[in-house]
Design a protein around this motif. Sequence first.
Motif, PDB file in Angstrom:
ATOM      1  N   ILE A 272       0.849  -1.185   0.000  1.00  0.00           N
ATOM      2  CA  ILE A 272       0.000   0.000   0.000  1.00  0.00           C
ATOM      3  C   ILE A 272       0.886   1.236   0.000  1.00  0.00           C
ATOM      4  CG2 ILE A 272      -1.656   1.360   1.351  1.00  0.00           C
ATOM      5  CD1 ILE A 272      -2.874  -1.170   0.138  1.00  0.00           C
ATOM      6  N   SER A 273       0.511   2.212  -0.811  1.00  0.00           N
ATOM      7  CA  SER A 273       1.165   3.519  -0.769  1.00  0.00           C
ATOM      8  C   SER A 273       0.088   4.592  -0.666  1.00  0.00           C
ATOM      9  CB  SER A 273       2.020   3.751  -2.014  1.00  0.00           C
ATOM     10  OG  SER A 273       2.673   4.999  -1.952  1.00  0.00           O
ATOM     11  N   VAL A 274       0.336   5.596   0.147  1.00  0.00           N
ATOM     12  CA  VAL A 274      -0.583   6.730   0.261  1.00  0.00           C
ATOM     13  C   VAL A 274       0.205   8.017   0.058  1.00  0.00           C
ATOM     14  CG1 VAL A 274      -2.289   5.628   1.774  1.00  0.00           C
ATOM     15  CG2 VAL A 274      -0.306   6.757   2.782  1.00  0.00           C
ATOM     16  N   THR A 275      -0.521   9.082  -0.175  1.00  0.00           N
ATOM     17  CA  THR A 275       0.034  10.436  -0.371  1.00  0.00           C
ATOM     18  C   THR A 275       1.108  10.495  -1.455  1.00  0.00           C
ATOM     19  OG1 THR A 275       1.544  10.199   1.548  1.00  0.00           O
ATOM     20  CG2 THR A 275      -0.587  11.243   1.936  1.00  0.00           C
ATOM     21  N   GLY A 276       0.947   9.635  -2.476  1.00  0.00           N
ATOM     22  CA  GLY A 276       1.695   9.823  -3.701  1.00  0.00           C
ATOM     23  C   GLY A 276       0.849  10.666  -4.635  1.00  0.00           C
ATOM     24  N   THR A 277       1.186  10.734  -5.901  1.00  0.00           N
ATOM     25  CA  THR A 277       0.436  11.565  -6.854  1.00  0.00           C
ATOM     26  C   THR A 277      -1.056  11.267  -6.805  1.00  0.00           C
ATOM     27  OG1 THR A 277       2.337  11.642  -8.332  1.00  0.00           O
ATOM     28  CG2 THR A 277       0.210  12.197  -9.279  1.00  0.00           C
TER      29      THR A 277
ATOM     30  N   GLU B 113      -0.686   7.822   9.046  1.00  0.00           N
ATOM     31  CA  GLU B 113      -0.967   7.062  10.267  1.00  0.00           C
ATOM     32  C   GLU B 113      -2.122   6.091  10.056  1.00  0.00           C
ATOM     33  OE1 GLU B 113      -1.436   8.160  14.969  1.00  0.00           O
ATOM     34  OE2 GLU B 113      -2.562   9.375  13.537  1.00  0.00           O
ATOM     35  N   THR B 114      -3.182   6.554   9.384  1.00  0.00           N
ATOM     36  CA  THR B 114      -4.345   5.706   9.115  1.00  0.00           C
ATOM     37  C   THR B 114      -3.950   4.498   8.276  1.00  0.00           C
ATOM     38  OG1 THR B 114      -5.841   7.613   9.221  1.00  0.00           O
ATOM     39  CG2 THR B 114      -6.644   5.645   8.075  1.00  0.00           C
ATOM     40  N   ALA B 115      -3.111   4.719   7.277  1.00  0.00           N
ATOM     41  CA  ALA B 115      -2.691   3.620   6.404  1.00  0.00           C
ATOM     42  C   ALA B 115      -1.894   2.573   7.173  1.00  0.00           C
ATOM     43  CB  ALA B 115      -1.863   4.166   5.249  1.00  0.00           C
ATOM     44  N   ILE B 116      -0.963   3.022   7.975  1.00  0.00           N
ATOM     45  CA  ILE B 116      -0.112   2.083   8.728  1.00  0.00           C
ATOM     46  C   ILE B 116      -0.944   1.305   9.743  1.00  0.00           C
ATOM     47  CG2 ILE B 116       1.810   1.954  10.381  1.00  0.00           C
ATOM     48  CD1 ILE B 116       2.941   4.470   8.854  1.00  0.00           C
ATOM     49  N   GLN B 117      -1.837   1.997  10.430  1.00  0.00           N
ATOM     50  CA  GLN B 117      -2.671   1.327  11.420  1.00  0.00           C
ATOM     51  C   GLN B 117      -3.673   0.374  10.769  1.00  0.00           C
ATOM     52  OE1 GLN B 117      -4.396   4.457  13.806  1.00  0.00           O
ATOM     53  NE2 GLN B 117      -2.528   4.766  15.005  1.00  0.00           N
ATOM     54  N   SER B 118      -4.201   0.741   9.612  1.00  0.00           N
ATOM     55  CA  SER B 118      -5.188  -0.103   8.935  1.00  0.00           C
ATOM     56  C   SER B 118      -4.549  -1.356   8.357  1.00  0.00           C
ATOM     57  CB  SER B 118      -5.893   0.690   7.824  1.00  0.00           C
ATOM     58  OG  SER B 118      -6.567   1.811   8.350  1.00  0.00           O
ATOM     59  N   ALA B 119      -3.339  -1.223   7.838  1.00  0.00           N
ATOM     60  CA  ALA B 119      -2.659  -2.377   7.242  1.00  0.00           C
ATOM     61  C   ALA B 119      -2.282  -3.417   8.291  1.00  0.00           C
ATOM     62  CB  ALA B 119      -1.422  -1.930   6.483  1.00  0.00           C
ATOM     63  N   LYS B 120      -1.968  -2.968   9.488  1.00  0.00           N
ATOM     64  CA  LYS B 120      -1.652  -3.863  10.605  1.00  0.00           C
ATOM     65  C   LYS B 120      -0.564  -4.887  10.266  1.00  0.00           C
ATOM     66  CE  LYS B 120      -6.334  -3.503  12.496  1.00  0.00           C
ATOM     67  NZ  LYS B 120      -7.594  -4.214  12.835  1.00  0.00           N
ATOM     68  N   GLY B 121       0.387  -4.454   9.455  1.00  0.00           N
ATOM     69  CA  GLY B 121       1.513  -5.319   9.139  1.00  0.00           C
ATOM     70  C   GLY B 121       1.222  -6.421   8.145  1.00  0.00           C
TER      71      GLY B 121
ATOM     72  N   VAL C   5       4.049   2.075   2.196  1.00  0.00           N
ATOM     73  CA  VAL C   5       5.072   3.009   1.702  1.00  0.00           C
ATOM     74  C   VAL C   5       4.426   4.370   1.464  1.00  0.00           C
ATOM     75  CG1 VAL C   5       6.859   3.413  -0.033  1.00  0.00           C
ATOM     76  CG2 VAL C   5       6.178   1.063   0.530  1.00  0.00           C
ATOM     77  N   PRO C   6       4.396   5.244   2.453  1.00  0.00           N
ATOM     78  CA  PRO C   6       3.809   6.564   2.235  1.00  0.00           C
ATOM     79  C   PRO C   6       4.709   7.445   1.382  1.00  0.00           C
ATOM     80  CG  PRO C   6       4.707   6.416   4.446  1.00  0.00           C
ATOM     81  CD  PRO C   6       4.826   5.050   3.850  1.00  0.00           C
TER      82      PRO C   6
ATOM     83  N   GLY D 150       6.301   3.701  11.852  1.00  0.00           N
ATOM     84  CA  GLY D 150       6.454   2.282  11.535  1.00  0.00           C
ATOM     85  C   GLY D 150       6.219   1.913  10.090  1.00  0.00           C
ATOM     86  N   ALA D 151       6.323   2.894   9.176  1.00  0.00           N
ATOM     87  CA  ALA D 151       6.210   2.584   7.755  1.00  0.00           C
ATOM     88  C   ALA D 151       7.361   1.674   7.346  1.00  0.00           C
ATOM     89  CB  ALA D 151       6.231   3.868   6.930  1.00  0.00           C
ATOM     90  N   ASP D 152       7.125   0.844   6.341  1.00  0.00           N
ATOM     91  CA  ASP D 152       8.159  -0.081   5.886  1.00  0.00           C
ATOM     92  C   ASP D 152       9.206   0.613   5.035  1.00  0.00           C
ATOM     93  OD1 ASP D 152       7.067  -2.992   6.607  1.00  0.00           O
ATOM     94  OD2 ASP D 152       5.382  -1.742   6.003  1.00  0.00           O
ATOM     95  N   ALA D 153       8.796   1.642   4.311  1.00  0.00           N
ATOM     96  CA  ALA D 153       9.688   2.443   3.482  1.00  0.00           C
ATOM     97  C   ALA D 153       8.975   3.760   3.222  1.00  0.00           C
ATOM     98  CB  ALA D 153      10.018   1.728   2.168  1.00  0.00           C
TER      99      ALA D 153
END
Length: 309
Positions: free
Chosen positions: A48-53, A70-78, A83-84, A105-108
């Motif tokens: 998942i990536s957020v806040t890209g184009t 934050e919402t993306a990382i928490q929703s993915a739950k690992g 990758v924001p 805690g983003a992966d990249a």
Amino acid sequence: MKTIEEVKRELRGSIAPIITPFQEDESVDYETLSSLINWHIESGSHGISVTGTTGEPSSLTLSERERVMETAIQSAKGRVPVVPGTGSTNHQETLHLTKLAQEMGADAAMVIVPYYNKPSQHALYKHFKTIADSVDIPLIVYNIPGRTAVNLEVSTLARLNEDCRNIIGVKESNKDFEHINRVLLHCGRDFLLYSGIELLCYPMLAIGGAGYISATANIMPGKVAEVYNAWEAGRVDDALKLHYDLMPLNDVLFKDTNPAPLKAALGMMGKITPKLRLPMDLPSDALQQEIRSVLASYDLVKQKESEVK
């Protein structure tokens, strides 16, 4: 925190660049964002990536960008890597967001070539080197000359790859396929190369790419992910068929500036309230009719009787 090598092994396939949904009053709809992320993961997106184009970062305030991340990382739950996009035309803002992505805690993090400023190659090197030195999180450089008005040259990227151990890859939204081939030649075959051009997602795999970050995944996440799955499994004919099956959808989604057609399509599918913030706006009525017709051909929506000839 995962090691760089662990992240490099995981960050392959379809990394879906999620739109930022708005409510009718144009406030960010974080609940729908979380639902979209769950849908993507359940549908087979590999990351998942957020806040890209596609996520309209230039239409968001800094605090909104932070909460979307934050919402993306928490929703993915690992369950899949997140990758924001942390890049901006402002160097200090980019540093802040990239450091925050690491803390969350983003992966990249994906860092775009600064837009509007048109920096020199020397300045681009200093920009990315400074950011890489400020964090331990792996970084993916985002080269999209059609939006930034400057191309990150292969020699600059190769220098960054050599000097920054945590710059692990690049998203190339670059139609110059010769340039793209030279990225792996000069950066090494283990450098993670992602396509940001829909019609180059399959060809990118053929030259050794790690995957793609395709806006079309917002509409058909399972089918877009299956192109990579088929390729990785050696089912080349299946991957090629999917590539061509997706082409009409890819084409119509880029007849206006991304993500306007995407949001119109997702609205027709009942996934979001189709809202953008000015200066972005929904496509013309004629293009929206065309989008609906293409979606109907994939059985994603029903064609309106008034539009059936």
